[in-house]
Design a protein around this motif. Structure first.
Motif, PDB file in Angstrom:
ATOM      1  N   HIS A   1      25.176  19.236   6.684  1.00 48.06           N
ATOM      2  CA  HIS A   1      24.218  19.321   7.942  1.00 48.06           C
ATOM      3  C   HIS A   1      23.775  18.110   8.382  1.00 48.06           C
ATOM      4  CE1 HIS A   1      21.568  19.409   4.110  1.00 48.06           C
ATOM      5  NE2 HIS A   1      20.914  18.598   4.936  1.00 48.06           N
ATOM      6  N   ASP A   2      24.099  17.015   7.942  1.00 46.56           N
ATOM      7  CA  ASP A   2      23.686  15.617   8.583  1.00 46.56           C
ATOM      8  C   ASP A   2      24.614  15.468   9.942  1.00 46.56           C
ATOM      9  OD1 ASP A   2      22.277  13.370   8.338  1.00 46.56           O
ATOM     10  OD2 ASP A   2      23.376  12.418   6.595  1.00 46.56           O
ATOM     11  N   SER A   3      23.843  14.241  10.444  1.00 48.89           N
ATOM     12  CA  SER A   3      24.624  14.409  11.757  1.00 48.89           C
ATOM     13  C   SER A   3      25.016  12.667  12.202  1.00 48.89           C
ATOM     14  CB  SER A   3      23.969  14.753  12.767  1.00 48.89           C
ATOM     15  OG  SER A   3      22.410  14.452  12.932  1.00 48.89           O
ATOM     16  N   ASP A   4      24.417  11.894  11.342  1.00 45.65           N
ATOM     17  CA  ASP A   4      24.785  10.627  11.601  1.00 45.65           C
ATOM     18  C   ASP A   4      24.946   9.892  10.607  1.00 45.65           C
ATOM     19  OD1 ASP A   4      22.035  10.332  10.774  1.00 45.65           O
ATOM     20  OD2 ASP A   4      21.461   9.931  12.865  1.00 45.65           O
ATOM     21  N   ALA A   5      25.167   8.622  10.470  1.00 45.40           N
ATOM     22  CA  ALA A   5      25.330   7.772   9.050  1.00 45.40           C
ATOM     23  C   ALA A   5      24.377   6.741   8.890  1.00 45.40           C
ATOM     24  CB  ALA A   5      26.871   7.298   9.177  1.00 45.40           C
ATOM     25  N   ASP A   6      24.073   6.337   7.875  1.00 46.59           N
ATOM     26  CA  ASP A   6      22.936   5.435   7.522  1.00 46.59           C
ATOM     27  C   ASP A   6      23.589   4.135   6.768  1.00 46.59           C
ATOM     28  OD1 ASP A   6      20.935   6.966   8.935  1.00 46.59           O
ATOM     29  OD2 ASP A   6      21.189   8.132   7.094  1.00 46.59           O
ATOM     30  N   VAL A   7      23.370   2.726   7.205  1.00 45.78           N
ATOM     31  CA  VAL A   7      23.689   1.811   6.609  1.00 45.78           C
ATOM     32  C   VAL A   7      22.318   1.096   6.278  1.00 45.78           C
ATOM     33  CG1 VAL A   7      25.938   1.542   7.402  1.00 45.78           C
ATOM     34  CG2 VAL A   7      24.406   0.192   8.252  1.00 45.78           C
ATOM     35  N   ALA A   8      22.144   0.079   5.310  1.00 42.91           N
ATOM     36  CA  ALA A   8      21.118  -0.765   5.139  1.00 42.91           C
ATOM     37  C   ALA A   8      21.707  -2.055   4.350  1.00 42.91           C
ATOM     38  CB  ALA A   8      20.194  -0.083   4.018  1.00 42.91           C
ATOM     39  N   TYR A   9      20.551  -3.034   4.625  1.00 38.65           N
ATOM     40  CA  TYR A   9      20.926  -4.515   3.911  1.00 38.65           C
ATOM     41  C   TYR A   9      19.836  -4.948   3.114  1.00 38.65           C
ATOM     42  CZ  TYR A   9      18.876  -6.294   7.989  1.00 38.65           C
ATOM     43  OH  TYR A   9      18.332  -6.675   9.239  1.00 38.65           O
ATOM     44  N   LEU A  10      19.645  -5.684   2.372  1.00 42.34           N
ATOM     45  CA  LEU A  10      18.901  -6.252   1.683  1.00 42.34           C
ATOM     46  C   LEU A  10      18.535  -7.576   2.282  1.00 42.34           C
ATOM     47  CD1 LEU A  10      16.416  -6.424  -0.435  1.00 42.34           C
ATOM     48  CD2 LEU A  10      18.174  -7.029  -2.244  1.00 42.34           C
ATOM     49  N   SER A  11      17.626  -7.777   2.998  1.00 40.56           N
ATOM     50  CA  SER A  11      17.318  -8.939   3.540  1.00 40.56           C
ATOM     51  C   SER A  11      16.697 -10.369   2.498  1.00 40.56           C
ATOM     52  CB  SER A  11      16.241  -9.113   4.733  1.00 40.56           C
ATOM     53  OG  SER A  11      15.858 -10.464   5.038  1.00 40.56           O
ATOM     54  N   LYS A  12      17.273 -11.382   2.784  1.00 39.66           N
ATOM     55  CA  LYS A  12      16.865 -12.529   1.783  1.00 39.66           C
ATOM     56  C   LYS A  12      15.534 -13.088   2.321  1.00 39.66           C
ATOM     57  CE  LYS A  12      19.456 -16.149   4.438  1.00 39.66           C
ATOM     58  NZ  LYS A  12      20.115 -15.140   5.529  1.00 39.66           N
ATOM     59  N   HIS A  13      15.081 -12.584   3.326  1.00 37.16           N
ATOM     60  CA  HIS A  13      13.887 -12.928   3.905  1.00 37.16           C
ATOM     61  C   HIS A  13      12.457 -12.207   3.261  1.00 37.16           C
ATOM     62  CE1 HIS A  13      15.610 -15.725   6.648  1.00 37.16           C
ATOM     63  NE2 HIS A  13      16.413 -14.515   7.080  1.00 37.16           N
ATOM     64  N   HIS A  14      11.473 -12.856   3.036  1.00 43.64           N
ATOM     65  CA  HIS A  14      10.376 -12.253   2.602  1.00 43.64           C
ATOM     66  C   HIS A  14       9.120 -12.364   3.566  1.00 43.64           C
ATOM     67  CE1 HIS A  14      12.506 -11.968  -1.322  1.00 43.64           C
ATOM     68  NE2 HIS A  14      12.825 -13.327  -1.283  1.00 43.64           N
ATOM     69  N   SER A  15       9.257 -12.898   4.619  1.00 44.18           N
ATOM     70  CA  SER A  15       8.182 -12.452   5.624  1.00 44.18           C
ATOM     71  C   SER A  15       8.552 -11.731   6.683  1.00 44.18           C
ATOM     72  CB  SER A  15       8.169 -13.989   6.255  1.00 44.18           C
ATOM     73  OG  SER A  15       7.774 -13.691   7.608  1.00 44.18           O
ATOM     74  N   PRO A  16       7.908 -10.869   7.118  1.00 44.02           N
ATOM     75  CA  PRO A  16       8.009  -9.691   8.192  1.00 44.02           C
ATOM     76  C   PRO A  16       8.691 -10.537   9.301  1.00 44.02           C
ATOM     77  CG  PRO A  16       6.242  -8.961   7.071  1.00 44.02           C
ATOM     78  CD  PRO A  16       6.421 -10.422   6.505  1.00 44.02           C
ATOM     79  N   VAL A  17       8.288 -11.574   9.824  1.00 48.53           N
ATOM     80  CA  VAL A  17       8.600 -12.238  10.975  1.00 48.53           C
ATOM     81  C   VAL A  17      10.206 -12.626  11.030  1.00 48.53           C
ATOM     82  CG1 VAL A  17       8.370 -14.316  12.305  1.00 48.53           C
ATOM     83  CG2 VAL A  17       6.517 -13.523  11.304  1.00 48.53           C
TER      84      VAL A  17
END
Lengths: 93, 515
Positions: B160-176
């Motif tokens: 029943h899903d309809s798209d795909a998701d990918v993610a990554y772990l940023s090396k940054h620690h500031s939201p900027v």
């Protein structure tokens, strides 16, 4: 069981009495006004915190424009800059 | 009284009903809700109201079955009359494929209904996107959310899903820096030819063309601030161990090896909780207040009122807007030379932009909802008229400075046009509009504005109540002057913008910014 039940009823009544008396004391001494004022202050502080957090995003956006457009603009070539702006707008969002 | 009742408002279950409830139309599963979380108590029962995007499908009569997902009990079966029409309720798309209500409340056609060519196109794109993120973007991206869940469960997409998701772990620690990195990744995807749409400063969508019209790959950033791991859009973990994600491994999805986190099960537990192995289509994230506020504040500052306009233009409501030009467009056309290039900000369906182009004006129409600009662009292309459309989000500093700068470099200053935009904007959006005007009208050109005034605040509207900011003409004029503009013309009153049964009190302004 009966004794336990009576004890629970008693406790519940006692809690009600304490709460009512507490509210009365708070009203008389002005503590309830103070609590209301603190609620308002917390809400205001939460708004202020969010305003500050939002600056992260604004700074990121601004830095992106500076690094992608303004730094290359130092070449002072107007035609190139116009092209660069077009490319930036097309490729960035 | 049965265990459940169904009517035009929704599904009513017993007050003590627990767990997940499935709703079927004919034999087709369409929607699930959590009986405790997604309902309201009314007259001794719990009512789950029909999702907004399902409602347009509920016309005529439909055969409904309501049953417990994790039990055997059928709570309701029977015909339900939604209105007087002769229709039979069918929850299908234009091609007759079954639709379901996804966890975001949108109508989706699940993977189970899609052809192999579509799945293969999406898998190719996932590999391509992951490779580009690594090779050009310098981030180790991996399958996440539903795509990872499906792969771990049985090596397939969730039906029943309809798209795909990918993610990554940023090396940054500031939201900027996290946001800047995400901006750079989006540029890589656009340059590779993908169409994108950004949801926040740390997640965006890549659209993959396929034989069935396109699927999405959502690209979510994960990042650690002060020891807490955040994974857009809703996930967090305190005392996070990066070893859950790194080093990147592989997992099998639809027969292919795809990049995956080091410990997929551990990431799924962080994402969906300890019961992640039990399929629950009614699943919703229960994000703590402090996490949501942080993510909203850091990354979601540009989404003002999108909740109203996104479904308006993606759904059926947008097509109810008149295709005739507004009286204001005709008035502007009379005042401007035939050669004037028009830049329409907040172009909506493109009603006025397309009309300007049909009169021979070169037109750039911009709106922040892609469904609006996309549809208008297709109309312009089909008619061969000189109008093009682009998304523009006035709350995004990049877009405001970028477009303002580009327009300022035009050989001839444009005619700026913004009809019914001012009252649709928050203060920041309105100020961004003045910034664009001050950038691109420095060498001439006029800005034409028409907007609802404060005298229109309580009047009844054709499109009902939603966010509107009603400002007096005086206030807007003074604000324009404070931003360096001059008011050349001003009139306000009734009779200028009559639309269907509505005659709103509006203000018309013409401003210049010539130095």
């Amino acid at each position: 069981m009966q004794a336990g039940g009576n004890m629970e009823t008693l406790r519940s009544r006692l809690r009600g009495v304490v709460a009512r008396q507490g509210r009365r004391v708070a009203r008389i001494t002005g503590v309830d006004d103070e609590i209301r004022a603190l609620h308002d202050r917390v809400a205001e502080l939460e708004r202020e915190v969010q305003e500050s957090r939002l600056l992260n995003q604004r700074l990121a956006e601004l830095t992106d424009v500076v690094s992608e457009v303004l730094v290359p603009a130092a070449d002072r070539d107007d035609k190139k800059l116009a092209e660069l702006l077009g490319t930036y707008n097309r490729d960035s969002f | 009284m049965g265990a459940a009742a169904v009517d035009q408002d929704g599904v009513r279950v017993a007050a003590g009903q627990e767990s997940v409830v499935d709703v079927h139309f004919d034999d087709q599963w369409v929607w699930s809700f959590n009986a405790e979380r997604d309902t309201q108590l009314a007259e001794g029962r719990r009512i789950a109201r029909w999702p907004v995007n399902l409602r347009p499908f509920l016309r005529g009569t439909g055969q409904v079955m309501v049953r417990e997902r994790f039990g055997e009990q059928v709570l309701f079966v029977g015909d339900v009359v939604f209105d007087e029409s002769d229709h039979r309720v069918k929850i299908v798309d234009g091609q007759g494929r079954p639709l379901i209500v996804d966890k975001g409340g949108d109508m989706q056609c699940g993977f189970s209904e899609r052809g192999e060519a579509t799945r293969e196109a999406l898998l190719d794109a996932i590999e391509d996107v992951l490779a580009k993120m690594r090779d050009e973007g310098g981030v180790d991206a991996f399958l996440a959310f539903g795509a990872l869940l499906g792969a771990v469960r049985d090596g397939h997409f969730i039906p029943h899903d309809s798209d795909a998701d990918v993610a990554y772990l940023s090396k940054h620690h500031s939201p900027v820096d996290v946001a800047r990195e995400s901006f750079a990744l989006e540029r890589i995807m656009i340059r590779a030819g993908y169409w994108t749409w950004r949801f926040s400063a740390a997640d965006f969508k890549v659209i993959v063309p396929d034989p069935e019209g396109g699927r999405a790959i959502d690209i979510f950033t994960g990042f650690v601030v002060d020891g807490t791991f955040y994974l857009m859009p809703e996930v967090h973990a305190e005392d996070f161990d990066p070893g859950v994600i790194l080093p990147i491994g592989e997992i099998e999805l639809e027969g292919r090896k795809v990049r995956a986190p080091a410990k997929p099960e551990a990431l799924l537990e962080i994402t969906y909780g300890p019961h992640w192995r039990i399929p629950d289509p009614s699943f919703k994230f229960e994000t703590p207040h402090w996490v949501r506020r942080r993510l909203d504040g850091w990354t979601r500052g540009n989404t003002s009122n999108r909740g109203h306009w996104w479904p308006f233009y993606f759904g059926k409501a947008g097509s109810t807007v008149s295709e005739q030009p507004s009286p204001f467009a005709e008035w502007v056309h009379e005042r401007e030379p035939a050669t004037a290039a028009v830049v329409d900000i907040g172009s909506g369906t493109g009603r006025d932009s397309l009309w300007f182009a049909r009169q021979g004006h070169g037109v750039l129409g911009m709106d922040y909802i892609p469904a609006a600009t996309d549809r208008a662009g297709k109309t312009a292309a089909a008619e061969g008229i000189p109008a093009r459309f682009k998304t523009l989000n006035l709350y995004d500093v990049r877009q405001v400075l970028g477009m303002g700068g580009e327009l300022a470099h035009r050989d001839e200053p444009p005619t700026l046009y913004a009809r019914f935009l001012i009252h649709a904007l928050e203060d920041a959006g309105r100020h961004a509009l003045w910034r664009i005007a001050s950038l691109c009208l420095r060498r001439g050109g006029r800005f034409y504005l028409e907007f609802r005034t404060d005298e229109n605040a309580t009047a009844e509207k054709v499109y009902g109540e939603h966010f509107r900011k009603y400002l007096p003409g005086d206030v807007v004029a003074a604000e324009i002057e404070s931003w360096g503009g001059q008011i050349e013309h001003r009139e306000e009153g009734y009779g200028f913008a009559v639309y269907k049964d509505e005659d709103p009190h509006v203000c018309r302004l013409v401003a210049t910014w010539k130095r």
